[in-house]
Design an enzyme around this catalytic site. Sequence first.
Site, PDB file in Angstrom:
ATOM      1  N   TYR A 145      -1.871  76.151  46.206  1.00 38.00           N
ATOM      2  CA  TYR A 145      -1.630  77.548  46.316  1.00 38.00           C
ATOM      3  C   TYR A 145      -2.196  78.031  47.683  1.00 38.00           C
ATOM      4  O   TYR A 145      -1.370  78.760  48.369  1.00 38.00           O
ATOM      5  CB  TYR A 145      -2.404  78.240  44.995  1.00 38.00           C
ATOM      6  CG  TYR A 145      -2.173  80.011  45.103  1.00 38.00           C
ATOM      7  CD1 TYR A 145      -0.848  80.235  44.603  1.00 38.00           C
ATOM      8  CD2 TYR A 145      -3.108  80.602  45.432  1.00 38.00           C
ATOM      9  CE1 TYR A 145      -0.508  81.494  44.299  1.00 38.00           C
ATOM     10  CE2 TYR A 145      -2.574  82.065  45.197  1.00 38.00           C
ATOM     11  CZ  TYR A 145      -1.607  82.733  44.797  1.00 38.00           C
ATOM     12  OH  TYR A 145      -1.178  83.799  44.678  1.00 38.00           O
ATOM     13  N   GLN A 162      10.208  83.045  66.659  1.00 37.80           N
ATOM     14  CA  GLN A 162      11.283  82.216  67.467  1.00 37.80           C
ATOM     15  C   GLN A 162      12.935  82.817  67.139  1.00 37.80           C
ATOM     16  O   GLN A 162      13.687  82.783  67.899  1.00 37.80           O
ATOM     17  CB  GLN A 162      11.201  80.902  66.600  1.00 37.80           C
ATOM     18  CG  GLN A 162      12.375  80.039  67.133  1.00 37.80           C
ATOM     19  CD  GLN A 162      11.822  78.400  66.656  1.00 37.80           C
ATOM     20  OE1 GLN A 162      10.651  78.139  65.994  1.00 37.80           O
ATOM     21  NE2 GLN A 162      12.817  77.375  66.731  1.00 37.80           N
ATOM     22  N   THR A 175      -4.616  91.808  41.518  1.00 41.94           N
ATOM     23  CA  THR A 175      -3.856  92.996  40.757  1.00 41.94           C
ATOM     24  C   THR A 175      -3.587  92.621  39.252  1.00 41.94           C
ATOM     25  O   THR A 175      -3.203  91.270  38.985  1.00 41.94           O
ATOM     26  CB  THR A 175      -2.457  93.041  41.490  1.00 41.94           C
ATOM     27  OG1 THR A 175      -2.728  93.086  43.021  1.00 41.94           O
ATOM     28  CG2 THR A 175      -1.630  94.368  41.021  1.00 41.94           C
TER      29      THR A 175
HETATM   30  P1  NAD Z   1       3.769  85.873  38.119  1.00 41.49           P
HETATM   31  O1  NAD Z   1       3.432  84.113  37.814  1.00 41.49           O
HETATM   32  O2  NAD Z   1       3.698  86.596  36.983  1.00 41.49           O
HETATM   33  O3  NAD Z   1       5.221  85.701  38.888  1.00 41.49           O
HETATM   34  C1  NAD Z   1       5.639  84.630  39.455  1.00 41.49           C
HETATM   35  C2  NAD Z   1       7.172  84.834  39.342  1.00 41.49           C
HETATM   36  O4  NAD Z   1       7.944  83.530  40.040  1.00 41.49           O
HETATM   37  C3  NAD Z   1       7.554  84.203  37.856  1.00 41.49           C
HETATM   38  O5  NAD Z   1       8.549  84.845  37.345  1.00 41.49           O
HETATM   39  C4  NAD Z   1       8.092  82.689  37.969  1.00 41.49           C
HETATM   40  O6  NAD Z   1       8.826  82.167  37.044  1.00 41.49           O
HETATM   41  C5  NAD Z   1       8.917  82.688  39.400  1.00 41.49           C
HETATM   42  N1  NAD Z   1       8.774  81.824  40.097  1.00 41.49           N
HETATM   43  C6  NAD Z   1       7.785  80.589  40.384  1.00 41.49           C
HETATM   44  N2  NAD Z   1       8.340  79.456  40.953  1.00 41.49           N
HETATM   45  C7  NAD Z   1       9.808  79.702  41.332  1.00 41.49           C
HETATM   46  C8  NAD Z   1      10.619  79.095  42.049  1.00 41.49           C
HETATM   47  N3  NAD Z   1      10.461  78.039  42.499  1.00 41.49           N
HETATM   48  N4  NAD Z   1      11.884  79.577  42.159  1.00 41.49           N
HETATM   49  C9  NAD Z   1      12.246  80.971  41.476  1.00 41.49           C
HETATM   50  N5  NAD Z   1      11.141  81.676  40.824  1.00 41.49           N
HETATM   51  C10 NAD Z   1       9.960  80.986  40.644  1.00 41.49           C
HETATM   52  O7  NAD Z   1       2.776  85.983  39.175  1.00 41.49           O
HETATM   53  P2  NAD Z   1       2.720  87.429  39.827  1.00 41.49           P
HETATM   54  O8  NAD Z   1       1.233  88.052  39.802  1.00 41.49           O
HETATM   55  O9  NAD Z   1       3.605  88.567  39.558  1.00 41.49           O
HETATM   56  O10 NAD Z   1       2.741  87.119  41.233  1.00 41.49           O
HETATM   57  C11 NAD Z   1       3.749  87.475  42.316  1.00 41.49           C
HETATM   58  C12 NAD Z   1       3.599  87.076  43.524  1.00 41.49           C
HETATM   59  O11 NAD Z   1       2.493  87.711  44.208  1.00 41.49           O
HETATM   60  C13 NAD Z   1       3.268  85.529  43.977  1.00 41.49           C
HETATM   61  O12 NAD Z   1       3.788  85.149  44.932  1.00 41.49           O
HETATM   62  C14 NAD Z   1       1.678  85.494  44.198  1.00 41.49           C
HETATM   63  O13 NAD Z   1       1.341  84.392  44.808  1.00 41.49           O
HETATM   64  C15 NAD Z   1       1.523  87.008  44.660  1.00 41.49           C
HETATM   65  N6  NAD Z   1       0.243  87.463  44.294  1.00 41.49           N
HETATM   66  C16 NAD Z   1      -0.148  88.017  43.214  1.00 41.49           C
HETATM   67  C17 NAD Z   1      -1.469  88.431  43.137  1.00 41.49           C
HETATM   68  C18 NAD Z   1      -1.819  88.998  41.683  1.00 41.49           C
HETATM   69  O14 NAD Z   1      -3.218  89.359  41.653  1.00 41.49           O
HETATM   70  N7  NAD Z   1      -1.072  89.291  40.711  1.00 41.49           N
HETATM   71  C19 NAD Z   1      -2.368  88.190  44.017  1.00 41.49           C
HETATM   72  C20 NAD Z   1      -1.993  87.761  45.303  1.00 41.49           C
HETATM   73  C21 NAD Z   1      -0.679  87.147  45.480  1.00 41.49           C
END
Ligand code: NAD
Length: 317
Positions: A145, A162, A175
Amino acid sequence: MNEQVLVTGGAGFLGSNLCRNLLECGYDVLCVDNFYTGSKKNLLDILDNPFFEILRHDITFPLYVEVDHIYNLACPASPIHYQFDPVQTTKTSVHGAINMLGLAKRVKAKIFQASTSEVYGDPEIHPQMEEYWGHTNPIGVRACYDEGKRCAETLFFDYYRQHHLDIKVARIFNTYGPNMAMNDGRVISNFIIQALTNSPITLYGEGSQTRSFCYVDDMIQAFIKFMQVDSGPGPINLGNPQEITIKELSDLIIDITGSKSKITNKPLPQDDPIQRQPNIDLAKNILEWSPITSLEVGLEKTIHYFDALLKSEKTGL
Ligand code: NAD
Ligand code: UDP
Ligand code: UDP
């Protein structure tokens, strides 16, 4: 015609909240998701909206659509889910970023990257500001990750330098809020479900590690503002600086729910960061944004959401 927005990971926790807000702002929204951790259940109330579409697709494969803006959120965010298939996690961050950047380049779209406070790893600088390069373990269990997201940032900035892409890199801190999945596995959803069902609260380690939790509505406002204002590429920290130990969080949730749950200590997972708090001066200055929801108010709303979800599961509705 309305501007066309692609949200990858749009069926997940943040993505579904974002899709709903973007529709309210007057955009046409295309949600792309492979439903690994997300669910159509998060989108039920907007499925009939004629300005909303869902495409089942894995972003590690190329995607050819015509859009004006891209929010790249696809990636499991909870440690249990991103560690279940770590190779796929890295592919989603790295191959997914390449495909979405290639798409943005072809259609000349502005592109937002959901990066993370995890790029700072187990930080030696506190609170974390954007200039800090981080302290990550490249071979540990969180690396799929952390390093995947770090490499995605590298790709975004290389496409920026680029190919002159209009990029927006946000480093999101913890969050929480409605539309988190019951089985998400992150601390707030775990503690709330455990408290509401009077089950043991699983405190990892002694609970002296800290996090700073931001309510989802505040976070989504920041995403949209970052994309709309002329603010440069980032990276920019987005989060709520109110820092709390995990033990204090468990006490607060027990208190608000009036739960009979007792604490049970479990081993601290490998490479679990000891402290985390965002410095959000940059967001305050360039976005004129700061979170407005206190932890107590945000937790009450989230408890209400999980309480309703548990009751609907029980009654089968
Ligand atoms: P989540 O797991 O609820 O949502 C992630 C979504 O991405 C899911 O709907 C999943 O099915 C989809 N997904 C995963 N792999 C995929 C792929 N290869 N192709 C298409 N869809 C795919 O997580 P979240 O909390 O909603 O996080 C969303 C984004 O925000 C992520 O990128 C996460 O790294 C980032 N983020 C979230 C937090 C937090 O606290 N919620 C903090 C830092 C970063
Ligand atoms: N790509 C995509 N959709 C598009 C354009 C490109 O998914 O609309 C993918 C494509 O498969 C490619 C990647 O994005 O592998 C990177 O594209 P880029 O044009 O930057 O590089 P190249 O095609 O030269 O490898
Ligand atoms: N945590 C905990 N009990 C749980 C889930 C998590 O004590 O049931 C701890 C975890 O060890 C970490 C903090 O809570 O120190 C936040 O964990 P989470 O998985 O929510 O997010 P991250 O570690 O990615 O910030």
